[in-house]
Design an enzyme around this catalytic site. Structure first.
Site, PDB file in Angstrom:
ATOM      1  N   ARG A  23      42.114 -13.083  34.045  1.00 39.67           N
ATOM      2  CA  ARG A  23      43.260 -14.142  34.876  1.00 39.67           C
ATOM      3  C   ARG A  23      44.541 -13.399  35.100  1.00 39.67           C
ATOM      4  O   ARG A  23      45.002 -13.260  36.093  1.00 39.67           O
ATOM      5  CB  ARG A  23      43.573 -15.686  34.389  1.00 39.67           C
ATOM      6  CG  ARG A  23      42.670 -16.501  35.045  1.00 39.67           C
ATOM      7  CD  ARG A  23      43.015 -17.934  34.520  1.00 39.67           C
ATOM      8  NE  ARG A  23      42.862 -17.891  32.768  1.00 39.67           N
ATOM      9  CZ  ARG A  23      42.534 -18.782  32.249  1.00 39.67           C
ATOM     10  NH1 ARG A  23      42.179 -20.078  32.841  1.00 39.67           N
ATOM     11  NH2 ARG A  23      42.262 -18.716  30.799  1.00 39.67           N
ATOM     12  N   LYS A  71      26.786 -20.549  27.405  1.00 41.96           N
ATOM     13  CA  LYS A  71      25.764 -21.334  27.398  1.00 41.96           C
ATOM     14  C   LYS A  71      25.775 -22.553  28.503  1.00 41.96           C
ATOM     15  O   LYS A  71      24.556 -22.830  28.940  1.00 41.96           O
ATOM     16  CB  LYS A  71      25.865 -22.201  26.227  1.00 41.96           C
ATOM     17  CG  LYS A  71      27.021 -22.749  25.437  1.00 41.96           C
ATOM     18  CD  LYS A  71      27.823 -21.992  24.638  1.00 41.96           C
ATOM     19  CE  LYS A  71      29.304 -22.430  24.283  1.00 41.96           C
ATOM     20  NZ  LYS A  71      29.920 -21.779  23.319  1.00 41.96           N
ATOM     21  N   VAL A  79      23.887 -18.874  22.204  1.00 40.59           N
ATOM     22  CA  VAL A  79      23.353 -19.964  21.146  1.00 40.59           C
ATOM     23  C   VAL A  79      23.625 -19.520  19.821  1.00 40.59           C
ATOM     24  O   VAL A  79      23.069 -18.568  19.484  1.00 40.59           O
ATOM     25  CB  VAL A  79      21.796 -20.026  21.351  1.00 40.59           C
ATOM     26  CG1 VAL A  79      21.238 -21.386  20.511  1.00 40.59           C
ATOM     27  CG2 VAL A  79      21.169 -20.388  22.733  1.00 40.59           C
ATOM     28  N   GLY A  83      26.108 -18.375  18.450  1.00 41.05           N
ATOM     29  CA  GLY A  83      27.172 -17.424  18.370  1.00 41.05           C
ATOM     30  C   GLY A  83      26.406 -16.191  17.599  1.00 41.05           C
ATOM     31  O   GLY A  83      25.826 -15.317  18.245  1.00 41.05           O
ATOM     32  N   GLY A 101      42.357 -24.596  13.978  1.00 48.80           N
ATOM     33  CA  GLY A 101      41.784 -23.499  14.998  1.00 48.80           C
ATOM     34  C   GLY A 101      40.410 -23.699  15.316  1.00 48.80           C
ATOM     35  O   GLY A 101      39.699 -23.153  15.941  1.00 48.80           O
ATOM     36  N   GLU A 160      39.245 -27.074  19.907  1.00 50.93           N
ATOM     37  CA  GLU A 160      40.427 -26.923  20.866  1.00 50.93           C
ATOM     38  C   GLU A 160      41.164 -28.066  21.233  1.00 50.93           C
ATOM     39  O   GLU A 160      40.570 -29.202  20.693  1.00 50.93           O
ATOM     40  CB  GLU A 160      39.528 -26.570  21.974  1.00 50.93           C
ATOM     41  CG  GLU A 160      38.612 -24.970  22.074  1.00 50.93           C
ATOM     42  CD  GLU A 160      37.795 -24.653  23.198  1.00 50.93           C
ATOM     43  OE1 GLU A 160      38.279 -25.203  24.327  1.00 50.93           O
ATOM     44  OE2 GLU A 160      36.971 -23.888  23.100  1.00 50.93           O
ATOM     45  N   ASP A 216      28.187 -29.214  24.203  1.00 50.50           N
ATOM     46  CA  ASP A 216      27.907 -28.002  23.662  1.00 50.50           C
ATOM     47  C   ASP A 216      26.669 -27.879  23.150  1.00 50.50           C
ATOM     48  O   ASP A 216      25.658 -26.956  23.461  1.00 50.50           O
ATOM     49  CB  ASP A 216      29.089 -27.497  23.003  1.00 50.50           C
ATOM     50  CG  ASP A 216      29.018 -25.904  22.462  1.00 50.50           C
ATOM     51  OD1 ASP A 216      29.352 -25.173  23.267  1.00 50.50           O
ATOM     52  OD2 ASP A 216      28.481 -25.857  21.181  1.00 50.50           O
ATOM     53  N   LYS A 229      22.878 -25.689  24.187  1.00 45.35           N
ATOM     54  CA  LYS A 229      22.275 -24.819  23.152  1.00 45.35           C
ATOM     55  C   LYS A 229      20.906 -25.116  23.191  1.00 45.35           C
ATOM     56  O   LYS A 229      19.842 -24.252  23.318  1.00 45.35           O
ATOM     57  CB  LYS A 229      23.025 -24.654  22.104  1.00 45.35           C
ATOM     58  CG  LYS A 229      24.411 -23.866  22.190  1.00 45.35           C
ATOM     59  CD  LYS A 229      25.253 -24.101  21.212  1.00 45.35           C
ATOM     60  CE  LYS A 229      26.569 -23.529  21.121  1.00 45.35           C
ATOM     61  NZ  LYS A 229      27.387 -23.852  20.235  1.00 45.35           N
ATOM     62  N   GLY A 256      33.516 -17.882  17.020  1.00 43.42           N
ATOM     63  CA  GLY A 256      34.672 -16.742  16.596  1.00 43.42           C
ATOM     64  C   GLY A 256      34.475 -15.761  17.252  1.00 43.42           C
ATOM     65  O   GLY A 256      33.035 -15.034  17.507  1.00 43.42           O
TER      66      GLY A 256
HETATM   67  N1  LIG Z   1      34.987 -18.869  21.219  1.00 41.13           N
HETATM   68  C1  LIG Z   1      33.789 -18.883  20.718  1.00 41.13           C
HETATM   69  O1  LIG Z   1      33.952 -18.673  19.574  1.00 41.13           O
HETATM   70  C2  LIG Z   1      32.742 -18.447  21.464  1.00 41.13           C
HETATM   71  C3  LIG Z   1      31.333 -18.715  20.822  1.00 41.13           C
HETATM   72  C4  LIG Z   1      30.178 -18.600  21.466  1.00 41.13           C
HETATM   73  C5  LIG Z   1      30.305 -18.459  22.971  1.00 41.13           C
HETATM   74  N2  LIG Z   1      31.614 -18.456  23.516  1.00 41.13           N
HETATM   75  C6  LIG Z   1      31.350 -18.326  24.990  1.00 41.13           C
HETATM   76  O2  LIG Z   1      32.196 -17.214  25.222  1.00 41.13           O
HETATM   77  C7  LIG Z   1      32.833 -17.345  26.705  1.00 41.13           C
HETATM   78  C8  LIG Z   1      34.330 -16.961  26.453  1.00 41.13           C
HETATM   79  O3  LIG Z   1      34.829 -17.745  25.396  1.00 41.13           O
HETATM   80  P1  LIG Z   1      36.192 -17.394  24.815  1.00 41.13           P
HETATM   81  O4  LIG Z   1      36.552 -18.570  23.633  1.00 41.13           O
HETATM   82  O5  LIG Z   1      36.684 -16.263  24.715  1.00 41.13           O
HETATM   83  O6  LIG Z   1      37.163 -18.126  26.223  1.00 41.13           O
HETATM   84  P2  LIG Z   1      38.768 -17.914  26.434  1.00 41.13           P
HETATM   85  O7  LIG Z   1      39.548 -17.449  25.267  1.00 41.13           O
HETATM   86  O8  LIG Z   1      39.111 -18.946  27.250  1.00 41.13           O
HETATM   87  O9  LIG Z   1      38.960 -16.554  27.424  1.00 41.13           O
HETATM   88  C9  LIG Z   1      38.260 -16.690  28.659  1.00 41.13           C
HETATM   89  C10 LIG Z   1      38.581 -15.340  29.272  1.00 41.13           C
HETATM   90  O10 LIG Z   1      38.289 -15.375  30.914  1.00 41.13           O
HETATM   91  C11 LIG Z   1      39.483 -14.969  31.822  1.00 41.13           C
HETATM   92  N3  LIG Z   1      39.109 -16.056  32.627  1.00 41.13           N
HETATM   93  C12 LIG Z   1      39.188 -17.141  32.842  1.00 41.13           C
HETATM   94  N4  LIG Z   1      39.035 -17.801  34.079  1.00 41.13           N
HETATM   95  C13 LIG Z   1      39.153 -16.561  34.869  1.00 41.13           C
HETATM   96  C14 LIG Z   1      38.867 -16.456  36.120  1.00 41.13           C
HETATM   97  N5  LIG Z   1      38.747 -17.384  37.180  1.00 41.13           N
HETATM   98  N6  LIG Z   1      38.884 -15.062  36.571  1.00 41.13           N
HETATM   99  C15 LIG Z   1      39.035 -14.162  35.591  1.00 41.13           C
HETATM  100  N7  LIG Z   1      39.037 -14.312  34.415  1.00 41.13           N
HETATM  101  C16 LIG Z   1      39.156 -15.535  33.987  1.00 41.13           C
HETATM  102  C17 LIG Z   1      40.502 -15.346  30.877  1.00 41.13           C
HETATM  103  O11 LIG Z   1      41.427 -14.848  31.037  1.00 41.13           O
HETATM  104  P3  LIG Z   1      43.149 -14.616  30.489  1.00 41.13           P
HETATM  105  O12 LIG Z   1      42.995 -13.608  29.485  1.00 41.13           O
HETATM  106  O13 LIG Z   1      43.880 -13.897  31.537  1.00 41.13           O
HETATM  107  O14 LIG Z   1      43.402 -15.969  30.358  1.00 41.13           O
HETATM  108  C18 LIG Z   1      40.029 -15.159  29.278  1.00 41.13           C
HETATM  109  O15 LIG Z   1      40.249 -13.518  29.242  1.00 41.13           O
HETATM  110  C19 LIG Z   1      32.678 -18.901  27.140  1.00 41.13           C
HETATM  111  O16 LIG Z   1      31.555 -18.967  27.982  1.00 41.13           O
HETATM  112  C20 LIG Z   1      32.416 -19.493  25.753  1.00 41.13           C
HETATM  113  O17 LIG Z   1      31.315 -20.433  25.877  1.00 41.13           O
HETATM  114  C21 LIG Z   1      32.526 -18.656  22.958  1.00 41.13           C
END
Ligand SMILES: NC(=O)c1ccc[n+]([C@@H]2O[C@H](COP(=O)([O-])OP(=O)(O)OC[C@H]3O[C@@H](n4cnc5c(N)ncnc54)[C@H](OP(=O)(O)O)[C@@H]3O)[C@@H](O)[C@H]2O)c1
Length: 416
Positions: free
Chosen positions: A32, A93, A120, A122, A175, A178, A189, A193, A290
């Protein structure tokens, strides 16, 4: 997650190149806000304000989508990449649970590959396990702890006696949860999965048509009584095929025998068990979220692509996926835990007993405890096998009894 992936490449890039036979290069990135402070330096990569510009077959072999969300930009990017024949790796997911069938077809039509190991559990390689390691088996059941946040909260409640609200607050401060934890604690969630696992295991397109309950209603009191009865409370995603070929797919908190391995999976860990007709029960445990574990899974998908593994998106081509008839919820049989708070008066037990008798539900164990602070009594019971419909009928009868003071708490006892 994006920064986590760059960290894996920075640290293990040479090893990964040896293992995959390809040198991975990050060509272009988007997010973003270009100028946001990040854990990784992205200044060396070409930047696009519009993520859809990443889907350029002249420049990239694969797009990695780590935006999140079932719809919106993530889905637009996935459709753009796959329709142009660019392979897609995603951790999303929600998108796969809602649009996996469409995206798999799109990939097949264009010759692209779609991978989602990180979506699914992680870092746990459950997608590859089911698709490849268990490919010879007819799987009839999968269940697991698929959300680390919910498991962290339940474990904290069990270990410290904390209330749900206190445990959630601590999870947020550390942490693990959220600011808006609803998808994690309301079971959505986990539902994303388990619907993906259903597809992989049973050959049905992913579907979110399933009963979903989370953990908001779980109290420290229920955790303590469950422990006294020899159980632990876990939020499980469950998918099984009944003897008559129906899909029983659901998400809820349930009582699991405290001696089961799954009961002992604590904190933010995830664990999944699959039952195959030749392999028997097969369980994997690890970190389900993570940056490190998730990036490990995303990178594994990229390595698989580099090695030329182009097998189907799910365990078979999208054209062979067939929806399964769903088990009518009321017909599901099981044992149940019920807690009531009732007035300490003569006659209450008789009313409760007649509700149970009228609906044909028999009690296996009954505990009665007087609360010191007021004159109410806790009645905790576990039932013998009955149907969900009969249990719901009993609960609505209990609800109408004037001396039943709170909404009855009912949890399923899950044999695993
Ligand atoms: N967190 C976990 O532990 C985890 C585990 C398994 C799967 N996931 C999956 O991995 C994915 C990402 O998770 P995350 O935790 O990394 O999320 P996050 O921290 O919210 O990061 C999302 C990223 O996407 C970018 N973004 C958001 N909206 C956008 C848009 N409209 N256009 C362009 N870029 C955009 C954000 O940009 P900015 O950096 O500029 O804000 C950020 O870099 C999700 O599908 C989540 O379900 C996460």
């Amino acid at each position: 997650m994006g920064c986590g992936l760059l960290a894996v490449l920075a640290k293990n890039g040479a090893l990964i190149a040896d293992r995959s036979g390809r040198d991975f290069q990050v060509v272009t990135v988007s997010a973003r806000d270009k100028n946001r402070e990040r854990e990784a330096d992205i200044s060396a990569y070409e930047w696009h304000d519009d993520p859809l510009q990443l889907a350029d077959p002249q420049k990239v072999d694969v797009v990695v989508e780590l935006i999140g969300g079932a719809e919106g930009t993530a889905l637009d990017l996935a459709r753009a990449a796959l329709s142009k024949g660019i392979s897609l790796v995603t951790a999303n997911k929600a998108m796969i649970a809602h649009h996996g069938d469409e995206l798999a077809r799109l990939a097949e039509q264009s010759g692209a590959v779609l991978r989602f190991e990180a979506a699914v559990a992680g870092g746990i390689p459950i997608v590859k396990t089911v698709k490849e390691g268990l490919a010879a088996n007819r799987i009839d059941r999968m269940h697991g702890i698929l959300n680390g946040t919910a498991n962290f909260i339940l474990t904290l409640m069990e270990d410290s006696g904390a209330s749900f609200d206190d445990a959630l607050g601590q999870a947020q401060a550390l942490g693990y949860a959220e600011a808006d934890p609803s998808f994690d604690i309301d079971g959505v969630d986990t539902a994303h999965k388990i619907s993906i696992l259903t597809s992989l295991a049973f050959g049905a397109p992913p579907s979110m048509d399933l009963p979903i309950e989370g953990i908001r209603a779980i109290t420290d009191i229920d955790i303590a009584y469950a422990r006294e009865l020899g159980f632990r409370i876990k939020l499980l995603g469950i998918a099984r095929i009944t003897d008559d070929g129906k899909l029983d797919q659901r998400v809820h908190a349930c009582l699991v025998d405290a001696n089961e391995t799954l009961s002992k999976v604590g904190g933010a860990a995830n664990a999944i068990e699959a039952h195959g007709d030749f392999v028997g029960p097969c369980m994997i445990e690890g970190l389900g979220a993570g940056a490190g574990p998730t990036a490990s899974a995303v990178m594994a998908d990229l390595i698989e692509l580099a090695r030329g593994n182009r097998n189907s998106t799910f365990s078979m081509p999208a054209s062979k996926l067939k929806p399964l008839p769903l088990l009518e919820t009321g017909t599901r049989r099981g044992e149940f835990y019920v807690r009531l708070r009732v007035a300490d008066k003569a006659g209450v037990m008789a009313e409760i007993a007649s509700a149970l008798r009228d609906e044909g539900v028999s009690v296996e164990r009954l505990i009665q405890r007087t609360r010191a602070s007021d004159d109410s009594v806790h009645l905790i019971m576990t039932t013998h096998q009955t149907t969900e419909a009969r249990m719901q009928a009993v609960l609505s009868r209990f609800h109408k009894i004037d001396d039943v003071l709170d909404t009855p708490c009912m949890l399923r006892i899950e044999p695993i």
